[in-house]
Write an enzyme that holds these catalytic residues in place. Structure first.
Site, PDB file in Angstrom:
ATOM      1  N   GLY A  61       0.821  -1.207   0.000  1.00 19.87           N
ATOM      2  CA  GLY A  61       0.000   0.000   0.000  1.00 19.87           C
ATOM      3  C   GLY A  61       0.853   1.254   0.000  1.00 19.87           C
ATOM      4  N   GLU A  62       0.207   2.373   0.143  1.00 21.54           N
ATOM      5  CA  GLU A  62       0.876   3.673   0.221  1.00 21.54           C
ATOM      6  C   GLU A  62       1.700   4.037  -1.014  1.00 21.54           C
ATOM      7  OE1 GLU A  62       0.015   5.583   2.700  1.00 21.54           O
ATOM      8  OE2 GLU A  62      -1.080   3.939   3.640  1.00 21.54           O
ATOM      9  N   GLY A  63       1.392   3.451  -2.144  1.00 22.00           N
ATOM     10  CA  GLY A  63       2.079   3.816  -3.381  1.00 22.00           C
ATOM     11  C   GLY A  63       3.470   3.242  -3.535  1.00 22.00           C
TER      12      GLY A  63
END
Length: 91
Positions: A61-63
């Site tokens: 997640g979070e790019g």
């Protein structure tokens, strides 16, 4: 535009459905381990996106996938702009 994650992929698919030419500007960052990501990637590819740049089994997640893939995509673009040996020695 680098697509990272299921939610961004769903938004990209919606964008392609509204404007099919958008697919030419979209890159799937990585093959995600998230549930449903493989089916979404298949839909994006069928709509004109290329395959995922990386397959590292990431689910962070979070790019994070896009950060890793962006370096690879930039390096690939730089190789395309390199001079050939013949061009470089002609200078």
């Amino acid at each position: 535009v680098v697509i990272d994650g299921f939610i961004a992929g769903a938004a990209a698919l919606a964008a392609i459905r509204l404007a099919p030419s958008a697919a030419a500007a979209l890159f799937i960052s990585h093959r995600s381990a998230e549930r449903g990501a493989s089916a979404l990637a298949a839909q994006l590819q069928a709509a004109g996106c290329g395959p995922a740049a990386l397959d590292l089994g990431m689910r962070l997640g979070e790019g994070t996938g896009s950060l890793v893939a962006l370096g690879v995509l930039r390096s690939a673009a730089a190789v395309l702009e390199m001079a050939t040996l013949q061009e470089a020695t002609a200078l």
